[in-house]
Write a protein that holds these residues in place. Structure first.
Motif, PDB file in Angstrom:
ATOM      1  N   ILE A 241       0.813  -1.207   0.000  1.00  0.00           N
ATOM      2  CA  ILE A 241       0.000   0.000   0.000  1.00  0.00           C
ATOM      3  C   ILE A 241       0.851   1.263   0.000  1.00  0.00           C
ATOM      4  CG2 ILE A 241      -1.918  -1.181   1.135  1.00  0.00           C
ATOM      5  CD1 ILE A 241      -1.239   0.276   3.687  1.00  0.00           C
ATOM      6  N   GLN A 242       2.110   1.150   0.474  1.00  0.00           N
ATOM      7  CA  GLN A 242       2.960   2.340   0.475  1.00  0.00           C
ATOM      8  C   GLN A 242       3.286   2.801  -0.944  1.00  0.00           C
ATOM      9  OE1 GLN A 242       7.274   1.968   1.279  1.00  0.00           O
ATOM     10  NE2 GLN A 242       6.852  -0.135   1.851  1.00  0.00           N
ATOM     11  N   GLU A 243       3.111   1.905  -1.935  1.00  0.00           N
ATOM     12  CA  GLU A 243       3.374   2.278  -3.320  1.00  0.00           C
ATOM     13  C   GLU A 243       2.251   3.145  -3.900  1.00  0.00           C
ATOM     14  OE1 GLU A 243       4.572  -0.974  -5.863  1.00  0.00           O
ATOM     15  OE2 GLU A 243       5.248  -2.133  -4.140  1.00  0.00           O
ATOM     16  N   ALA A 244       1.148   3.278  -3.156  1.00  0.00           N
ATOM     17  CA  ALA A 244       0.000   4.036  -3.670  1.00  0.00           C
ATOM     18  C   ALA A 244      -0.423   5.163  -2.733  1.00  0.00           C
ATOM     19  CB  ALA A 244      -1.181   3.084  -3.896  1.00  0.00           C
ATOM     20  N   LEU A 245       0.386   5.440  -1.722  1.00  0.00           N
ATOM     21  CA  LEU A 245       0.046   6.483  -0.763  1.00  0.00           C
ATOM     22  C   LEU A 245       1.176   7.508  -0.687  1.00  0.00           C
ATOM     23  CD1 LEU A 245      -1.401   4.293   2.127  1.00  0.00           C
ATOM     24  CD2 LEU A 245      -2.693   5.869   0.678  1.00  0.00           C
ATOM     25  N   PRO A 246       0.850   8.769  -0.385  1.00  0.00           N
ATOM     26  CA  PRO A 246       1.887   9.794  -0.256  1.00  0.00           C
ATOM     27  C   PRO A 246       2.567   9.749   1.108  1.00  0.00           C
ATOM     28  CG  PRO A 246      -0.243  10.793   0.074  1.00  0.00           C
ATOM     29  CD  PRO A 246      -0.498   9.352  -0.268  1.00  0.00           C
ATOM     30  N   ILE A 247       3.042   8.573   1.447  1.00  0.00           N
ATOM     31  CA  ILE A 247       3.748   8.360   2.704  1.00  0.00           C
ATOM     32  C   ILE A 247       5.047   7.637   2.387  1.00  0.00           C
ATOM     33  CG2 ILE A 247       3.755   7.087   4.880  1.00  0.00           C
ATOM     34  CD1 ILE A 247       2.024   9.513   5.023  1.00  0.00           C
ATOM     35  N   ARG A 248       6.150   8.176   2.840  1.00  0.00           N
ATOM     36  CA  ARG A 248       7.452   7.573   2.577  1.00  0.00           C
ATOM     37  C   ARG A 248       7.898   6.754   3.781  1.00  0.00           C
ATOM     38  NH1 ARG A 248      12.150  11.505   0.793  1.00  0.00           N
ATOM     39  NH2 ARG A 248      11.590  12.444   2.777  1.00  0.00           N
ATOM     40  N   VAL A 249       7.809   5.458   3.654  1.00  0.00           N
ATOM     41  CA  VAL A 249       8.288   4.561   4.715  1.00  0.00           C
ATOM     42  C   VAL A 249       9.797   4.427   4.541  1.00  0.00           C
ATOM     43  CG1 VAL A 249       8.159   2.254   5.707  1.00  0.00           C
ATOM     44  CG2 VAL A 249       6.085   3.334   4.794  1.00  0.00           C
ATOM     45  N   VAL A 250      10.554   4.933   5.490  1.00  0.00           N
ATOM     46  CA  VAL A 250      12.011   4.960   5.348  1.00  0.00           C
ATOM     47  C   VAL A 250      12.694   3.806   6.063  1.00  0.00           C
ATOM     48  CG1 VAL A 250      12.128   7.452   4.972  1.00  0.00           C
ATOM     49  CG2 VAL A 250      12.197   6.553   7.309  1.00  0.00           C
ATOM     50  N   ALA A 251      11.991   3.179   7.015  1.00  0.00           N
ATOM     51  CA  ALA A 251      12.594   2.043   7.714  1.00  0.00           C
ATOM     52  C   ALA A 251      11.500   1.197   8.337  1.00  0.00           C
ATOM     53  CB  ALA A 251      13.567   2.517   8.802  1.00  0.00           C
ATOM     54  N   VAL A 252      11.753  -0.091   8.386  1.00  0.00           N
ATOM     55  CA  VAL A 252      10.835  -1.029   9.032  1.00  0.00           C
ATOM     56  C   VAL A 252      11.631  -1.810  10.081  1.00  0.00           C
ATOM     57  CG1 VAL A 252       9.312  -3.007   8.745  1.00  0.00           C
ATOM     58  CG2 VAL A 252       9.428  -1.265   6.963  1.00  0.00           C
ATOM     59  N   HIS A 253      11.160  -1.785  11.304  1.00  0.00           N
ATOM     60  CA  HIS A 253      11.801  -2.533  12.394  1.00  0.00           C
ATOM     61  C   HIS A 253      10.836  -3.647  12.802  1.00  0.00           C
ATOM     62  CE1 HIS A 253      14.966   0.575  13.015  1.00  0.00           C
ATOM     63  NE2 HIS A 253      14.013   1.369  12.545  1.00  0.00           N
ATOM     64  N   MET A 254      11.287  -4.875  12.754  1.00  0.00           N
ATOM     65  CA  MET A 254      10.430  -6.014  13.034  1.00  0.00           C
ATOM     66  C   MET A 254      10.912  -6.746  14.277  1.00  0.00           C
ATOM     67  SD  MET A 254      10.027  -7.353   9.097  1.00  0.00           S
ATOM     68  CE  MET A 254      11.796  -7.345   8.822  1.00  0.00           C
ATOM     69  N   CYS A 255       9.982  -7.040  15.185  1.00  0.00           N
ATOM     70  CA  CYS A 255      10.375  -7.732  16.403  1.00  0.00           C
ATOM     71  C   CYS A 255       9.250  -8.666  16.877  1.00  0.00           C
ATOM     72  CB  CYS A 255      10.710  -6.739  17.507  1.00  0.00           C
ATOM     73  SG  CYS A 255       9.449  -5.483  17.806  1.00  0.00           S
TER      74      CYS A 255
END
Length: 248
Positions: A234-248
């Motif tokens: 969904i980030q490919e279609a929204l004006p939101i820039r996800v710069v990092a993903v932290h998974m835990c």
């Protein structure tokens, strides 16, 4: 905590329907395949792009400085790039419904800023945006700002479940932190509609970017295979820039 900076935007991927394609199955070697794909994508980056990815992940953002006199030129280039895209039925439908909404300068600048003022990338993002919005909310909502009045009962339950929230504090780079808690609950579409609504009302954070923290990733009982496949797209279609993903 496992960290990942692979929020890579794919300029060569011109698919407009971001949810098209077969959902991959879960296999015993999935972790190894994911690690292999991450390593392959990182190796394919230029030295500059790889350094930027690591800087983004560790809170040293590179903010693009806008030139006010250059904005009309970039907007014109954006229009030309949109014209080049053949598969844009939802965009054309929106254009017929409300040209003023589609051509609104501030609306278009949201997408340009997300993609560092790159007209080609922003054009793909805008066309994908309308395609996704049509699928999630229908043609009657295609050219209007989505509010809570447009969410149904299950959407509202997903919204207030606490499984997705914007934290009150920001990271050391001043970026918004989006906490995602894995769990059962609402169906996939309700969670995607919730994500769309949340993203479009927090666009002021896009210039510095958003850091996503996913908690409970290894809770197998909470794994929704369809959502796990669709949510990153969904980030490919929204004006939101996800710069990092932290998974835990």
């Amino acid at each position: 905590m496992e960290q990942c900076a692979l929020c890579v935007r794919r300029e060569d991927d011109t698919a407009i329907d971001i949810f098209s394609g077969e959902i991959p199955g879960i296999t015993p070697d999935m972790d190894k395949r994911v690690e292999s794909e991450i390593a392959k994508q990182m190796a394919a980056l230029t030295v500059e792009a790889r350094e930027k990815a690591y800087m983004d992940m560790h809170g040293v953002p590179d903010i693009v400085t806008e030139s006010p006199e250059g904005i009309p030129r970039v907007l014109a280039e954006l229009e030309m790039e949109i014209d080049k895209i053949a598969d844009k039925a939802a965009y054309n439908q929106a254009l017929q419904q409300d040209p003023e909404y589609v051509h609104d300068e501030e609306f278009r600048l949201l997408f340009l800023r997300t993609d560092d003022m790159n007209p080609r990338m922003a054009a793909l993002r805008i066309v994908r945006h309308f395609q996704m919005k049509l699928g999630l909310f229908g043609s009657e909502n295609l050219t209007k700002t989505i509010t809570q009045d447009d969410l149904d009962k299950e959407d509202m339950e997903a919204l207030y479940s606490g499984h997705a929230r914007i934290l009150p504090s920001k990271d050391r780079a001043g970026r918004t932190i989006n906490l995602q808690i894995m769990g059962q609950g609402a169906q996939t579409k309700a969670k995607l509609r919730r994500s769309f609504y949340n993203a479009m009302r927090n666009t002021q954070s896009l210039q510095r970017g958003v850091v996503v923290v996913i908690y409970g990733l290894r809770n197998e009982t909470a794994l929704n295979q369809e959502l796990s496949w669709k949510f990153p797209r969904i980030q490919e279609a929204l004006p939101i820039r996800v710069v990092a993903v932290h998974m835990c």
